[in-house]
Design a protein around this motif. Structure first.
Motif, short mmCIF file in Angstrom:
data_model
loop_
_atom_site.label_atom_id
_atom_site.label_comp_id
_atom_site.label_asym_id
_atom_site.label_seq_id
_atom_site.Cartn_x
_atom_site.Cartn_y
_atom_site.Cartn_z
N VAL A 141 -13.24 -22.80 -32.49
CA VAL A 141 -13.65 -24.20 -32.33
C VAL A 141 -13.25 -25.01 -33.56
O VAL A 141 -12.74 -26.13 -33.46
CB VAL A 141 -15.17 -24.30 -32.09
N ALA A 188 -23.04 -27.53 -30.74
CA ALA A 188 -22.00 -27.91 -29.78
C ALA A 188 -22.12 -29.36 -29.34
O ALA A 188 -21.15 -29.95 -28.87
CB ALA A 188 -22.08 -27.01 -28.56
N ALA A 221 -19.53 -31.77 -30.46
CA ALA A 221 -18.15 -31.61 -29.97
C ALA A 221 -17.96 -32.35 -28.65
O ALA A 221 -17.52 -31.79 -27.65
CB ALA A 221 -17.82 -30.13 -29.80
N ARG A 247 -16.66 -19.57 -33.23
CA ARG A 247 -16.83 -20.71 -34.14
C ARG A 247 -15.54 -20.99 -34.91
O ARG A 247 -15.19 -22.15 -35.15
CB ARG A 247 -17.98 -20.45 -35.12
N ALA A 281 -17.32 -25.92 -26.00
CA ALA A 281 -17.58 -25.52 -27.39
C ALA A 281 -18.75 -24.56 -27.46
O ALA A 281 -18.72 -23.57 -28.21
CB ALA A 281 -17.85 -26.76 -28.24
N ILE A 318 -15.69 -32.00 -34.21
CA ILE A 318 -15.54 -30.66 -33.64
C ILE A 318 -15.65 -29.61 -34.74
O ILE A 318 -16.29 -28.56 -34.57
CB ILE A 318 -14.20 -30.53 -32.89
N ALA A 353 -18.59 -26.62 -35.31
CA ALA A 353 -18.39 -25.21 -35.62
C ALA A 353 -19.15 -24.79 -36.87
O ALA A 353 -19.76 -23.72 -36.92
CB ALA A 353 -16.89 -24.92 -35.79
#
Length: 273
Positions: free
Chosen positions: A156, A227, A230, A153, A143, A218, A222
């Motif tokens: 993701v 990150a 995630a 982004r 990520a 997740i 984003a």
């Protein structure tokens, strides 16, 4: 016969292979054991007594630490590859009957399952090699790498929405009992069928809730450009444990995942392969 028809005929013969069927049924037993270990790790998180990964990679690492753990991991690799091959053949040729939109969707789902089983096999191989097989770390790094690129982004976030969709789909699949069409229910006694149905409903629903939360995290990664959020199922379970009544809710999810593990044992006997 065209090349496509010949390929489908070859795949069909391979899918009907008895050795592959036996290996696939054994794979369901391994898959069930992995989920029982996964459930135990989730329960440890609920009790506030977890230090390692609390997802499927953590379950495989836990398996490696048991007596004859490496032997069991080798069996897990063989079983997962067998399940992946079987589902790949299902994706290639589909089940018998009319090839309508529903049949096409089933073939797509079979392809996804094949990838999931292969990922389990790869994690088990990494554990056998003594490497860090943390899926949480891998997802966080992935990520972070994606979000460092232009438009990353958004990608993701899209992946997160897909995972949320998978979670919702699993809940619906379980609650509507669609899993029963893949079982030889006519071979079950009434009590076995009733128990298997309850295990399937609880199991798929629990996994769906866990995946939906993971997908939401997740998306949050984003949106907030973080990150660390995630980290997949491990982060989802730990987030759930931090909420009001979280340990109780996570305990129920753990029980549901354990139910799925036991349901896999029933699949080993009654799944249409």
């Amino acid at each position: 016969m065209s090349a496509t028809q010949q390929a489908r005929s070859t795949a069909s013969r391979a899918a009907d292979s008895k050795p592959l069927e036996y290996l696939a049924r054994g794979g369901f037993i391994v898959y069930g054991v992995i989920h029982l270990l996964f459930a135990w790790l989730a329960l440890q998180v609920a009790l506030g007594d977890s230090k390692g990964e609390s997802d499927q990679s953590g379950a495989l690492q836990s398996l490696a630490g048991k007596p004859f753990g490496k032997t069991m991991l080798v069996i897990a690799v063989i079983g997962m590859i067998a399940l992946a091959l079987w589902q790949a053949f299902e994706a290639a040729i589909g089940e018998s009957g009319p090839q309508d939109k529903e049949a096409l969707a089933e073939r797509v789902v079979s392809g996804v399952r094949a990838v999931i089983y292969l990922s389990f096999a790869w994690i088990a191989i990494r554990v056998l090699q003594g490497a860090n097989a943390s899926t949480g770390d891998s997802q966080e790094k992935g990520a972070s790498s994606l979000m460092a690129n232009s438009g990353g982004r958004w990608l993701v976030g899209l992946i997160g929405l897909v995972v949320v969709g998978v979670g919702v789909g699993l809940v619906i699949y379980g609650v509507t009992k669609k899993f029963e069409k893949h079982l030889n229910t006519q071979q079950m006694s009434p009590s076995v069928r009733k128990t298997t149905r309850r295990l399937g409903v609880a199991g798929y629903s629990a996994k769906g809730v866990a995946y939906a939360i993971a997908g939401g995290l997740i998306v949050a990664a984003a949106v907030t450009y973080d990150a660390e959020k995630a980290r997949g199922l491990d982060a989802a379970l730990r987030l759930l444990a931090e909420q009001s009544y979280g340990p109780w809710l996570l305990g129920l999810v753990a029980l549901g995942i354990a139910a799925f593990g036991v349901y896999c044992f029933s699949q080993a006997r009654y799944r249409k392969v």
